[in-house]
Each structure stands twice: as structure tokens, then as C-alpha cells.
Scaffold this active site. Structure first.
Site, PDB file in Angstrom:
ATOM      1  N   ALA A 176      -4.957   7.287  -3.852  1.00 50.75           N
ATOM      2  CA  ALA A 176      -3.602   6.851  -4.175  1.00 50.75           C
ATOM      3  C   ALA A 176      -3.690   5.370  -4.532  1.00 50.75           C
ATOM      4  O   ALA A 176      -3.637   4.491  -3.663  1.00 50.75           O
ATOM      5  CB  ALA A 176      -2.669   7.077  -2.989  1.00 50.75           C
ATOM      6  N   SER A 195       0.848  -1.190   0.000  1.00 48.85           N
ATOM      7  CA  SER A 195       0.000   0.000   0.000  1.00 48.85           C
ATOM      8  C   SER A 195       0.884   1.241   0.000  1.00 48.85           C
ATOM      9  O   SER A 195       2.045   1.198  -0.421  1.00 48.85           O
ATOM     10  CB  SER A 195      -0.947  -0.018   1.210  1.00 48.85           C
ATOM     11  OG  SER A 195      -1.920   1.003   1.105  1.00 48.85           O
ATOM     12  N   ASN A 196       0.352   2.343   0.464  1.00 48.50           N
ATOM     13  CA  ASN A 196       1.083   3.608   0.503  1.00 48.50           C
ATOM     14  C   ASN A 196       0.621   4.399   1.715  1.00 48.50           C
ATOM     15  O   ASN A 196      -0.222   3.944   2.486  1.00 48.50           O
ATOM     16  CB  ASN A 196       0.873   4.388  -0.806  1.00 48.50           C
ATOM     17  CG  ASN A 196      -0.601   4.584  -1.110  1.00 48.50           C
ATOM     18  OD1 ASN A 196      -1.304   5.292  -0.393  1.00 48.50           O
ATOM     19  ND2 ASN A 196      -1.074   3.931  -2.170  1.00 48.50           N
ATOM     20  N   ARG A 197       1.134   5.602   1.877  1.00 52.37           N
ATOM     21  CA  ARG A 197       0.897   6.380   3.096  1.00 52.37           C
ATOM     22  C   ARG A 197      -0.357   7.251   3.040  1.00 52.37           C
ATOM     23  O   ARG A 197      -0.610   8.033   3.953  1.00 52.37           O
ATOM     24  CB  ARG A 197       2.110   7.277   3.375  1.00 52.37           C
ATOM     25  CG  ARG A 197       3.386   6.520   3.743  1.00 52.37           C
ATOM     26  CD  ARG A 197       4.548   7.481   3.926  1.00 52.37           C
ATOM     27  NE  ARG A 197       4.205   8.555   4.849  1.00 52.37           N
ATOM     28  CZ  ARG A 197       4.540   9.835   4.675  1.00 52.37           C
ATOM     29  NH1 ARG A 197       5.181  10.195   3.575  1.00 52.37           N
ATOM     30  NH2 ARG A 197       4.208  10.737   5.570  1.00 52.37           N
ATOM     31  N   SER A 198      -1.160   7.125   2.016  1.00 46.45           N
ATOM     32  CA  SER A 198      -2.334   7.993   1.904  1.00 46.45           C
ATOM     33  C   SER A 198      -3.297   7.782   3.069  1.00 46.45           C
ATOM     34  O   SER A 198      -3.669   6.652   3.391  1.00 46.45           O
ATOM     35  CB  SER A 198      -3.071   7.709   0.596  1.00 46.45           C
ATOM     36  OG  SER A 198      -4.273   8.454   0.544  1.00 46.45           O
TER      37      SER A 198
END
Length: 408
Positions: free
Chosen positions: A280, A213-216
Site C-alpha cells: 500500500a 501512512s495507511n492501515r496496511s
């Protein structure tokens, strides 16, 4: 500005155990910018004092139709003429019966009868009283007379058992009222428009317990959905998992992966006027998800994952648009304008909102953001570092100025 800013709201409170909740409703309305005045029935004063409402609203409270504190004005007529919107909460069976038959025997009922403002009624009573044919008949009469009635909740009643007749919680009441106002506020810039917003960071599962995943945080997308709703739009928010509460009044769809988001966006796109892709979305996913948790293997130094690209949702939908206005986002860490301009052109977007997430106070997880908005036929617009809700309003106002609401 809120739909409630400087709106004159008269709250009529009748005598029931739920009367105290009217205080929270009033506080929430005032927080949204409304000016509130209160009229109490005699029975209401048995449950909560006029001084409490007066202290909260900083306005005189009407309890006696014969009071002549201002000889130049008749109390109930002056209050009725001041009113832009009337809310009756809680509305007991007794008050509902009086309203249905036009009885005006105290300051509350005379004010109700005298005002020409829209009236909203929130019943609250014992479930047997609510189900009584007389109450059913009276509520139908209120609707026939042009009033709007909120169905009560089912829950624990004062009598100690569960039934249908409990007053909804104050945030639900205010959200309902707000939706009613927005539906008729033709002056709002996005009135009648359908806005589709995506938010949050998608997750691509590696195994049953791990994902890419990502930091969104989803905060920017949620702010856009909230502001679009405040501007009069019918809003659908398609969100990956976040820790946020969806804004009131939007249609909320939760997804996990990029594939799930694509499916939901495609289903809603044809009926959409403005697409705002603030999510994101993961660029890659595992070729194959492991059926079981991947264990450490001491004999092997490291782990190799085989990844494949996910579908570029924004590019695909922008290529399929017929009259939609498509807004994309670009989170960059270097060469902001160069990278964003390439994305704007390659994906055939109407507007691209780019930010440099390497800067402090910008981008993921924070409460503020700074963006540069790019489009094909307009000069770039760069904001200062602002709260994300302020950024959201600027983005939508820019889209409107550049023709987002003019496409047919």
C-alpha cells in the site's frame, strides 16, 4: 500442499548434548507434512530415550540392527528403502568419521550406508573438534560423496565458552532443508522463476517523529511471498516496516518511503519474471519534511500541510515491462469493479487483484481476505472470504493459468 507433504524422512541422531534439539526438528518437519522415522546411535540413547522419539513420531525407533521385530525385514535395509531423505542431526565428530570411511557397525551407520536417498548432515561438536584437520578432512569427504553439509553456528557451547560448532536452531535447520529441496524440485509450478513481491504501507515523514501512512499490515504481501517460495520461486520481498517476520528462504529488503520502494523495485525489476505489487504505497508525501518536530501554535487554529504526489510505482514499472507478468492490487471502499477496471486498463496490468476493504473480514490487518481478480482477456474471478495464504495461492495459480510462467 508443502514440499514436505508425505515425504519419508529418516532422522539419524548421534550422541551429543544437542541431541534433544532433534526432537524440535522432527516436530517441525511433521508439522510441514513429513512422515518421520528415527535411528539412534547407542551414544544418543545416553542423552535421550528411544521412547521419547517413538512417542513423538508414532513410529518404531531403530536402535538395534539385530532386532527382529519383523522377521520379514532386515531393520536397517527396510528403513533405508523407506527413506526419501535422510537427515543426520546432530552429527558428532565420531559419526562423521564413520560416515566418511564407510564404517557400518550399528543400526545408524548401516542405514546411512544402505540408503540411496539424499543425505543432509548437520554437525555439532566442540569448536576444537570441529576445527581438527581430521574432521575437516572427513567433512570434505562427505561432500565429495554427494552429501550436503550445513555449517554449524557460532555460540555458547556446553563447555561454557563461545565457539564454532554449536548446532543451529531447529527452525534454521528446517529452513535450510526446505531451501535445498525447493532448489531441486523442478516439478513445482514456479521452479526457477524470479518473483518480486512488495508489501506493507510506506511512510512519508512529516517531521522527525510523525509520518503519513495507511492501515496496511503487510500480511497479504507476506503471504504471497511465502506461497511463491513454496511453489518453487526465487522470491525477493521488498517491504515497508511491519510487525511481521519475513518468510523463510526469501530475499528480504526493508524500506520506509515510496521513493525508497521505487528505487529497490527498479533495481530488481529487469531480472524479475513476476512482479506482485501488494504494498500500500502512499499516494502523497510532504513537499518538504520539517527539520524539527512541528509544535502546536496556539495562535493558529489548525495546520496546513503542502503535499505532492508520489511516483506511481506500479504504473511506471508496468509501462517498462518487456516480458514480466505484472500483478497489481486495488483496495477500494466503493464501486469495486468500476474502479478496479479503470486501474487495470490505465496501468496496463496483466492481472489486478481488487478487494472492498469496507467489508468485514476483508483487507487491512485481518487474517482473511476476499478478492476479485481482473485481467484483459479473462472473465473476473471472485473468491470467498478465505485465509490470506489461501488467497495468495489462488492469485498465483490464476496468474500461472493466465500465462505468467510462459513469458520468455
Amino acid at each position: 500442499m508443502s514440499i514436505w507433504t508425505d515425504r519419508h524422512v529418516t532422522v539419524v541422531v548421534s550422541g551429543g548434548i544437542a541431541s534433544y534439539k532433534a526432537l524440535t526438528v522432527i516436530r517441525l518437519l511433521m508439522h510441514q507434512g513429513a512422515q518421520v522415522r528415527v535411528a539412534l546411535t547407542a551414544h544418543a540413547t545416553e542423552f535421550i530415550t528411544p521412547l521419547t522419539f517413538q512417542t513423538l513420531t508414532q513410529q518404531p525407533v531403530a536402535t538395534d540392527e539385530f532386532a527382529m521385530t519383523d522377521p520379514e525385514h532386515v531393520v536397517h535395509v527396510a528403513l533405508a528403502d523407506w527413506t526419501d531423505l535422510m537427515l543426520v542431526v546432530p552429527a558428532t565428530a565420531n559419526l562423521i568419521a564413520k560416515m566418511a570411511t564407510g564404517i557400518a557397525d550399528d543400526v545408524a551407520t548401516t542405514t546411512i550406508l544402505a540408503t540411496t536417498a539424499p543425505k543432509y548432515v548437520v554437525p555439532a561438536m566442540n569448536s576444537h573438534m570441529f576445527a581438527n584437520p581430521a574432521t575437516t578432512r572427513n567433512l570434505k569427504q562427505l561432500v565429495a560423496d554427494g552429501m550436503t553439509v550445513l555449517d554449524p553456528a557460532t555460540g555458547l557451547l556446553a563447555e561454557g565458552y563461545v565457539g564454532h560448532g554449536r548446532l543451529p536452531e531447529p527452525p534454521e535447520i528446517v529452513a535450510w532443508l526446505t531451501s535445498q529441496l525447493l532448489a531441486t524440485a523442478t516439478e513445482l509450478p514456479l521452479h526457477g522463476k524470479k518473483v518480486l513481491v512488495t508489501a506493507g504501507g510506506t511512510r512519508e515523514m512529516l517531521d522527525p517523529v510523525r509520518y503519513i501512512s495507511n492501515r496496511s499490515s503487510g500480511k497479504m504481501g507476506y503471504a504471497l511471498a511465502q506461497v511463491a517460495r513454496e511453489m518453487g520461486a526465487n522470491v525477493t520481498l521488498i517491504s515497508a516496516q511491519t510487525a511481521l517476520t519475513p518468510p523463510e528462504g526469501v530475499h528480504y529488503v526493508q524500506v520506509t518511503s515510496a521513493a525508497e520502494m521505487l528505487t529497490q523495485v527498479e533495481q530488481a525489476f529487469d531480472a524479475t519474471d513476476i512482479l506482485v505489487m501488494a504494498a500500500a504505497v502512499s499516494d502523497y508525501r510532504p513537499v518538504e519534511m520539517a527539520a524539527q518536530k512541528i509544535k502546536k501554535q496556539p495562535e493558529i487554529n489548525g495546520l496546513t500541510l503542502e503535499l505532492t504526489e508520489t511516483t506511481d510505482i506500479l504504473k511506471k514499472l508496468a509501462g517498462q515491462k518487456h516480458n514480466q507478468f505484472v500483478i497489481g492490487f486495488a483496495a477500494e471502499t466503493q464501486q469495486l469493479l468500476a474502479n478496479a477496471t479503470r486501474k487495470l486498463t490505465a496501468k496496463k496490468l496483466d492481472l489486478l487483484v481488487a478487494n472492498d476493504v469496507s467489508k468485514p473480514g476483508v483487507g487491512f490487518n485481518g487474517e482473511t481476505n476476499q478478492v476479485t481478480m481482473l485481467s484483459q482477456n479473462f472473465a473476473p474471478i471472485t473468491t470467498g472470504v478465505l485465509a490470506k495464504k489461501a488467497i495468495a495461492r489462488t492469485v498465483l495459480e490464476t496468474a500461472i493459468a493466465q500465462g505468467a510462467t510462459q513469458k520468455v
